[in-house]
Design a protein around this motif. Sequence first.
Motif, short mmCIF file in Angstrom:
data_model
loop_
_atom_site.label_atom_id
_atom_site.label_comp_id
_atom_site.label_asym_id
_atom_site.label_seq_id
_atom_site.Cartn_x
_atom_site.Cartn_y
_atom_site.Cartn_z
N ALA A 248 1.01 -1.19 -0.13
CA ALA A 248 0.04 -0.01 0.01
C ALA A 248 0.79 1.32 0.06
O ALA A 248 0.49 2.45 -0.45
CB ALA A 248 -0.87 -0.01 1.31
N ALA A 249 1.97 1.00 0.47
CA ALA A 249 2.78 2.37 0.52
C ALA A 249 3.28 3.02 -0.95
O ALA A 249 3.48 3.98 -1.09
CB ALA A 249 4.17 2.00 1.36
N ARG A 250 2.97 2.22 -2.08
CA ARG A 250 3.40 2.60 -3.15
C ARG A 250 2.25 2.88 -3.96
O ARG A 250 2.22 3.87 -5.03
CB ARG A 250 4.01 1.47 -4.00
CG ARG A 250 4.97 0.76 -3.63
CD ARG A 250 5.32 -0.59 -4.27
NE ARG A 250 5.79 -0.18 -5.72
CZ ARG A 250 7.24 -0.22 -5.88
NH1 ARG A 250 8.25 -0.33 -4.74
NH2 ARG A 250 7.94 0.28 -6.95
N CYS A 251 1.03 2.83 -3.46
CA CYS A 251 -0.14 3.54 -3.80
C CYS A 251 -0.40 4.76 -4.03
O CYS A 251 -0.24 5.45 -3.26
CB CYS A 251 -1.48 2.55 -3.36
SG CYS A 251 -3.06 3.44 -4.06
N THR A 252 -0.78 5.31 -5.26
CA THR A 252 -1.07 6.97 -5.20
C THR A 252 -2.54 7.08 -5.66
O THR A 252 -2.89 8.37 -6.06
CB THR A 252 0.13 7.51 -6.25
OG1 THR A 252 0.05 6.82 -7.51
CG2 THR A 252 1.43 7.40 -5.89
N GLY A 253 -3.27 6.19 -5.49
CA GLY A 253 -4.64 6.55 -5.41
C GLY A 253 -5.25 6.70 -6.87
O GLY A 253 -6.16 7.46 -7.04
N GLU B 70 -2.02 7.98 3.82
CA GLU B 70 -1.94 6.44 3.63
C GLU B 70 -3.08 6.05 2.65
O GLU B 70 -4.13 6.76 2.73
CB GLU B 70 -2.00 5.63 4.87
CG GLU B 70 -0.88 5.40 5.73
CD GLU B 70 -1.15 4.66 6.81
OE1 GLU B 70 -1.49 3.50 6.82
OE2 GLU B 70 -1.46 5.33 7.96
N ILE B 71 -2.84 5.26 1.69
CA ILE B 71 -3.83 4.63 0.84
C ILE B 71 -3.86 3.17 0.85
O ILE B 71 -2.85 2.67 0.36
CB ILE B 71 -3.95 5.28 -0.87
CG1 ILE B 71 -3.61 6.83 -0.79
CG2 ILE B 71 -4.87 4.88 -1.40
CD1 ILE B 71 -3.53 7.49 -1.98
N VAL B 72 -4.94 2.58 1.25
CA VAL B 72 -5.02 1.02 1.19
C VAL B 72 -5.75 0.54 0.14
O VAL B 72 -7.09 0.69 0.35
CB VAL B 72 -5.24 0.54 2.59
CG1 VAL B 72 -5.08 -0.92 2.66
CG2 VAL B 72 -4.12 1.20 3.42
N MET C 206 0.47 1.20 -12.36
CA MET C 206 1.83 1.96 -12.82
C MET C 206 3.00 2.10 -11.46
O MET C 206 4.20 1.94 -11.78
CB MET C 206 1.69 3.18 -13.06
CG MET C 206 1.07 4.32 -12.16
SD MET C 206 0.59 5.81 -12.61
CE MET C 206 -0.26 6.70 -11.44
N ASN C 207 2.43 1.58 -10.29
CA ASN C 207 3.13 1.76 -9.05
C ASN C 207 3.79 0.09 -8.88
O ASN C 207 4.20 0.11 -7.71
CB ASN C 207 2.79 2.52 -8.13
CG ASN C 207 2.45 3.95 -8.52
OD1 ASN C 207 3.20 4.50 -9.35
ND2 ASN C 207 1.69 4.67 -8.11
N ASP C 208 3.34 -0.94 -9.32
CA ASP C 208 3.55 -2.22 -9.06
C ASP C 208 2.93 -2.48 -7.59
O ASP C 208 3.76 -3.17 -6.74
CB ASP C 208 4.92 -2.57 -8.99
CG ASP C 208 5.42 -2.86 -10.62
OD1 ASP C 208 4.43 -3.03 -11.36
OD2 ASP C 208 6.41 -2.60 -10.82
#
Lengths: 181, 739
Positions: A10-15, A52-54, A136-138
Amino acid sequence: MAHYAMLIDAARCTGCAACRVACQMQWQLPPEVFFNRLEFRESGKYPDVKQEIVPVQCMHCDNPPCATVCPTKATYKRADGLVLIDHDKCIGCKYCVVACPYDVRQMNDRGIPEKCRFCAGFIEKGEQPPCVSTCMNDVRVFGDLDDPNSEISKKMKEKPVYQLAAEKGTKPRVFYVKRGG
Amino acid sequence: MLTISRRTFLKAGALAGAACAVPAAFDFPSFVRGAAEQPVTKIPSTCNGCSTNCALWVYVKNGRLWKLEGDPKSMKNEGRLCARAYGVAADVYNPDRVTGPMKRTGEGQFSPISWEQAFTEIAGKLTKIIDKDTAGAVAWMAHGGKETYAQMLLDEIGAATYITHYSTCFTSKTNAWDKMVGNQLTSDINRARYMLFAGRNYAGGIMPGAMRKIMRAKDRGAKIVVVDPRLCELAKVADEWLPIRPGTDLAFFLGLAHTLISEKLYDEKFVKEYVFGFEEFWNANRYFTAEKAAEICDIPAAKIRAIARELAKNAPAAFLEPGYHGLHNHYAASTQIAQANVIVNALLGNFYKHGGLMPAAGPKFGKLTLPKRLQPEKGERADGAGVNNEYPTVETSRGIAQHMPDRIAAGKVKALFIYHFNPLRTAPDPEYQKKMVKADLVVSIPVDWNETSVHTAHYILPEHYYLERMDAPKSTGGNIAHDYPQAVMRFPALKPLHNTKHLLDILKGIAQAMKIDDLYPFTVEEEAAAMLKPLGATLDTMKDNGCLEVAEAVRPEFPVKDGKPALTTTTGKVEFSVGAFKLHGRMGVPVWTPPLVSPKAENEFRLIHGKQPWHSHSVTSNSPYLMAVSKSYNGSRMWMNRSRADKLGVRDGDTVTVEARIEHGGEARTVSKKVAVKVTEMLHPECVWVPSGYGNFSPRQKVGYQQGVNYNDFAPARVEPLSGGCMVQEVIVTVRKGG
Ligand code: SF4
Ligand code: SF4
Ligand code: SF4
């Protein structure tokens, strides 16, 4: 026999919600029905603030309460780990909707509670679910945990992981990378 | 219906969870059953959701669009697509498309007409305007770069005015780079060790390939710093977010430059060999220290110095990203901001260096050989771009889009074509823009019932949807560096659903009706084949393989000729001082220039805007899929810092009234709009922020109609004199609780 699972960082997610709309196209869902969602949270005070985005979807639990409560066995667990719904058996009682601790079920227009299908029918052919392949952020890795050489098996060894609401004993097959992990 | 209590995994009050909506239609089991047996065809195309041109494969089943997949070869998307790609593709079935040619019969009223009638009437009006010796008063406005077809018509009649939307987007940047460097360099994210982003959010104004490169860089340990008044999507995954006082980035850039020079951290060899005007810049900025910058921009001096040192330590594999829309158009000092960006990079000596800034790679396309035509001489541009007493330094390749009604009122523009462009929603002050309807002839060529068509078009000539047409090959180069040139192309994936035409056929129709013989003696297929020929590709190979990469690599070499620097600037060097900018007592080098306006009172805010990942701009806001995402996450709310909201008694989700005074041409009005607020810690307290995709006001766009507000509602139509920018963030609004 494969045993499918998903790992979400989730740390890689940009929503961006590409995962949501790509899935909607894969399954030809109407705009209001979606199989994965995002949870947004901010913490701290300006300027020391974090976001945070999960991404959340059906966890394909190994001990699925939705299947346990289903009076007609419409919801069932497949040997390869997928939790699926037999539409012909569903009576629309919504027990599963209430039983699911992750709130991932959505009612369709025929009164059947729907949810992520782990792209059944596609993954057996070796295809990646679009929620995985479009990102795009794997953020997501999908694969077979029984295969020690699969990307997910390797990643699960590299990084500490956790499951959402694990204390409920649902044994989710969707894992999350621990923050800072 | 059963009420379900929300269970969330992020326990906090401010959480915006997904709403469990009851679906309108849902029939996937039958779809899947049908799907299983149906053959699928895959056709290459390029996305039309923004200007990135992501290469993709269109999956078609039963003659219907099924899904999309990114083309892994394309450097712009590396196989990934954002939500907008899917939403915009699905919009081929949007009921709000224009289904055939239309003629205005009253305000917002149209009647369907035949293509023949449309061509004849438009040609008649156009011929009359040209016969009166006012061919120069014919203008073409388009969203993107030159559509060669329209240019051919303008050349034929002797009209100089081709206008793009760029003056409402990023012209300060391209103008500064053009005049200082003669080229638009791009960031080599793949090899950089340190990246500073200010005014560029690749995760909001998404370019999937840029995000992939950024995330890979992060994985290999490169440092990413984001400067933005808002904790934007890119800042979320950056190593550091530095909230800056909006409108003061110039001070920050000058502070960086001062540190680099005063601490002798800059690349002296590069400056000596390749820079012109260094002394002039330093003399004008000698006293503008990091401390001085810090007082203005809210970033501590120690931080400014630290960033400058880290940039220098990692140079030349470090860059200040050349930036985009917000900073490079929307302030009075945007041209100077862009100049300072060039200067910081040049001081790092990163030009034409791997890991720094590299030229964009473009394939060397071929060209159709067409018979030479006798063409009339062109007069001055009707928009004033490049015209001596008007806007002499504005790039004529971009033009000025936002003051068209004034040019019409002054008799400079009589016939106006608007292609794939919606200035009524994307340019400032829509009430003013509506006056475009007063031209003698207004023709809109859209796919949907956008505001511009509804309020100003005399004729609407709908174009094929992008999935329904073939378009000539394009280069994927630009914005981000890639070692090899690439070409992408659109093939028709679906049969046209409505009575629409290809742009080339629309122009053929108009030209023929004007009795201009053989202006377009070719088809798109022939044009595309001629373009591909020198690359060793054919229509068939493109159709089979999608994105094409050319083997000839871009080299990290500063252009040199006869041992001398050979940029296309006057001196061949990077010019810190631009002679052409020394107008009206201005300096050729950037110096600190405060914003035009600043908020003062407790209820005053600077109104700024930016991209949200779910929308591009007005082109996506009528998409049911994308608007459903917005609704799930309350996406159309206006952001406000919590400390400011507390003072106004505004709570998360409350409706507020936003007001601004608009002055134009001696008249003043107050604009007042209501919008729901997102109260957040993720924004500088001095501003409110609105996502740029909302506030549609075309009643014929039922999905986007009156969802949220648009920043353009609150801004007068102004023209920044050096680059033609529209200065839309030089706006102060007052906010009060309630409707
Ligand atoms: S596609 Fe990836 S980055 Fe975008 S919302 Fe989904 S998980 Fe997050
Ligand atoms: S997440 Fe919910 S719907 Fe999915 S298997 Fe578990 S209980 Fe069932
Ligand atoms: S696994 Fe398939 S069904 Fe589940 S969310 Fe991803 S794309 Fe949708």
